[in-house]
Design a protein around this motif. Structure first.
Motif, PDB file in Angstrom:
ATOM      1  N   ASP A 176      27.479  18.474  52.788  1.00 35.24           N
ATOM      2  CA  ASP A 176      27.399  17.027  52.634  1.00 35.24           C
ATOM      3  C   ASP A 176      26.233  16.661  51.724  1.00 35.24           C
ATOM      4  N   LEU A 177      26.405  15.562  50.983  1.00 35.64           N
ATOM      5  CA  LEU A 177      25.348  15.028  50.142  1.00 35.64           C
ATOM      6  C   LEU A 177      25.233  13.545  50.449  1.00 35.64           C
ATOM      7  N   ALA A 178      24.091  13.132  51.013  1.00 36.26           N
ATOM      8  CA  ALA A 178      23.886  11.741  51.418  1.00 36.26           C
ATOM      9  C   ALA A 178      22.701  11.161  50.662  1.00 36.26           C
ATOM     10  N   VAL A 186      28.341   9.196  52.795  1.00 37.92           N
ATOM     11  CA  VAL A 186      28.121  10.629  52.644  1.00 37.92           C
ATOM     12  C   VAL A 186      29.232  11.208  51.783  1.00 37.92           C
ATOM     13  N   TYR A 187      28.828  12.017  50.802  1.00 37.94           N
ATOM     14  CA  TYR A 187      29.784  12.703  49.944  1.00 37.94           C
ATOM     15  C   TYR A 187      29.968  14.123  50.459  1.00 37.94           C
ATOM     16  N   ARG A 188      31.199  14.444  50.784  1.00 42.89           N
ATOM     17  CA  ARG A 188      31.482  15.809  51.225  1.00 42.89           C
ATOM     18  C   ARG A 188      31.968  16.624  50.032  1.00 42.89           C
ATOM     19  N   ALA A 206      28.712  15.440  39.249  1.00 45.97           N
ATOM     20  CA  ALA A 206      27.782  14.526  38.569  1.00 45.97           C
ATOM     21  C   ALA A 206      27.390  13.405  39.524  1.00 45.97           C
ATOM     22  N   MET A 207      26.087  13.160  39.652  1.00 42.12           N
ATOM     23  CA  MET A 207      25.586  12.165  40.591  1.00 42.12           C
ATOM     24  C   MET A 207      24.681  11.184  39.856  1.00 42.12           C
ATOM     25  N   SER A 208      24.568   9.963  40.387  1.00 40.53           N
ATOM     26  CA  SER A 208      23.609   9.012  39.845  1.00 40.53           C
ATOM     27  C   SER A 208      22.217   9.389  40.328  1.00 40.53           C
ATOM     28  N   ALA A 209      21.178   8.907  39.621  1.00 43.43           N
ATOM     29  CA  ALA A 209      19.801   9.254  39.948  1.00 43.43           C
ATOM     30  C   ALA A 209      19.424   8.715  41.326  1.00 43.43           C
ATOM     31  N   TYR A 212      18.461  12.427  47.520  1.00 40.89           N
ATOM     32  CA  TYR A 212      19.610  12.815  48.326  1.00 40.89           C
ATOM     33  C   TYR A 212      19.178  13.854  49.367  1.00 40.89           C
ATOM     34  N   ARG A 213      19.966  13.920  50.415  1.00 40.16           N
ATOM     35  CA  ARG A 213      19.804  14.986  51.405  1.00 40.16           C
ATOM     36  C   ARG A 213      21.068  15.834  51.394  1.00 40.16           C
ATOM     37  N   LEU A 214      20.900  17.111  51.062  1.00 41.96           N
ATOM     38  CA  LEU A 214      22.022  18.027  51.012  1.00 41.96           C
ATOM     39  C   LEU A 214      22.038  18.853  52.291  1.00 41.96           C
TER      40      LEU A 214
END
Length: 248
Positions: A176-178, A186-188, A206-209, A212-214
């Protein structure tokens, strides 16, 4: 964290119903004796409980079940763990007969102990297992850094190291990436990932600036330093660990 519980079937007199025979046997006469350890997450149950189960080989459903001697003793780092079930025949909820394997339960040894030694005896036999870093807090490290920095707008190959390094990471069940301090959700990460040793590799989208917590929810096996008298020694658990990530 460690959330698995042993499946404890309803004990029954299965032999009277045509189920497997139950034999009283010394440890050395039980075929293919195996040791398995399950430690509950201290956050999910109080007090935390450690389950130690004995397994053995059964070639067919009619093979006998085994009951260990009443004086069977297990110590963990020198502390006695009570024998909860000596072994018996069992009957599941759906009416299938089988064996309830012998098991012990008690309070686990303290956190942060580098070595956890199990000694199993019945007066005639002495079996031993030593696990590495069994009760330490698991963590992850991204790209070899505690604070990982990535560049926005790029798909990046990510290498996450599962710690301690004595563990074998069996599976990264999900990643997960939150975004920190955001209601974006949350992005899984469902992209292809590969587990090797105590590393998991995957492609970060690709993520915006931002911050994040991975999180990696993994199934891992503690390292085995010694396994004497058993055919196998296993301490497998599931645990979630995270690392903070900066996307610039």
């Amino acid at each position: 964290m460690k959330t698995l519980l042993p499946l404890i079937a309803i004990a029954a007199t299965a032999t009277a119903c045509g189920g497997p025979e139950v034999l009283n046997r010394d440890l050395r006469h039980i075929p293919g004796l195996k040791l398995g350890v399950t430690v509950q997450d201290p956050a999910s149950i109080s007090p935390p409980t450690e389950y130690v189960r004995l397994d053995y080989d059964r070639s067919t459903s009619d093979s006998p079940c085994y009951r260990v001697p009443s004086d069977t003793r297990l110590t963990v780092n020198g502390v006695d763990v009570p024998l909860t079930v000596r072994g018996d025949a069992s009957l599941s909820f759906d009416g299938v007969s089988g064996c309830e394997k012998p098991w012990f339960s008690g309070v686990p040894s303290p956190l942060e102990e580098a070595r956890v030694e199990y000694l199993l005896t019945d007066g005639d036999s002495r079996l031993r297992a030593v696990f590495q870093n069994l009760h330490v807090k698991r963590s992850i490290r991204m790209n070899g850094q505690e604070q990982a920095a990535l560049h926005a707008g790029e798909a990046v190959e990510v290498d996450v190291e599962w710690l301690p390094g004595t563990d074998q990471l069996l599976e990264a069940r999900y990643i997960d990436l939150a975004r920190v301090g955001s209601n974006a959700g949350v992005y899984r990460i469902e992209t292809s990932r590969e587990v090797e040793g105590n590393h998991v590799r995957f492609t970060l989208p690709a993520m915006s600036a931002g911050q994040y917590r991975l999180s990696v929810y993994g199934t891992a096996r503690a390292g085995v330093e010694a396994c004497e008298g058993f055919t196998s020694c296993d301490a497998t658990f599931s645990e979630s660990s995270f690392v903070d990530v900066t996307v610039e």
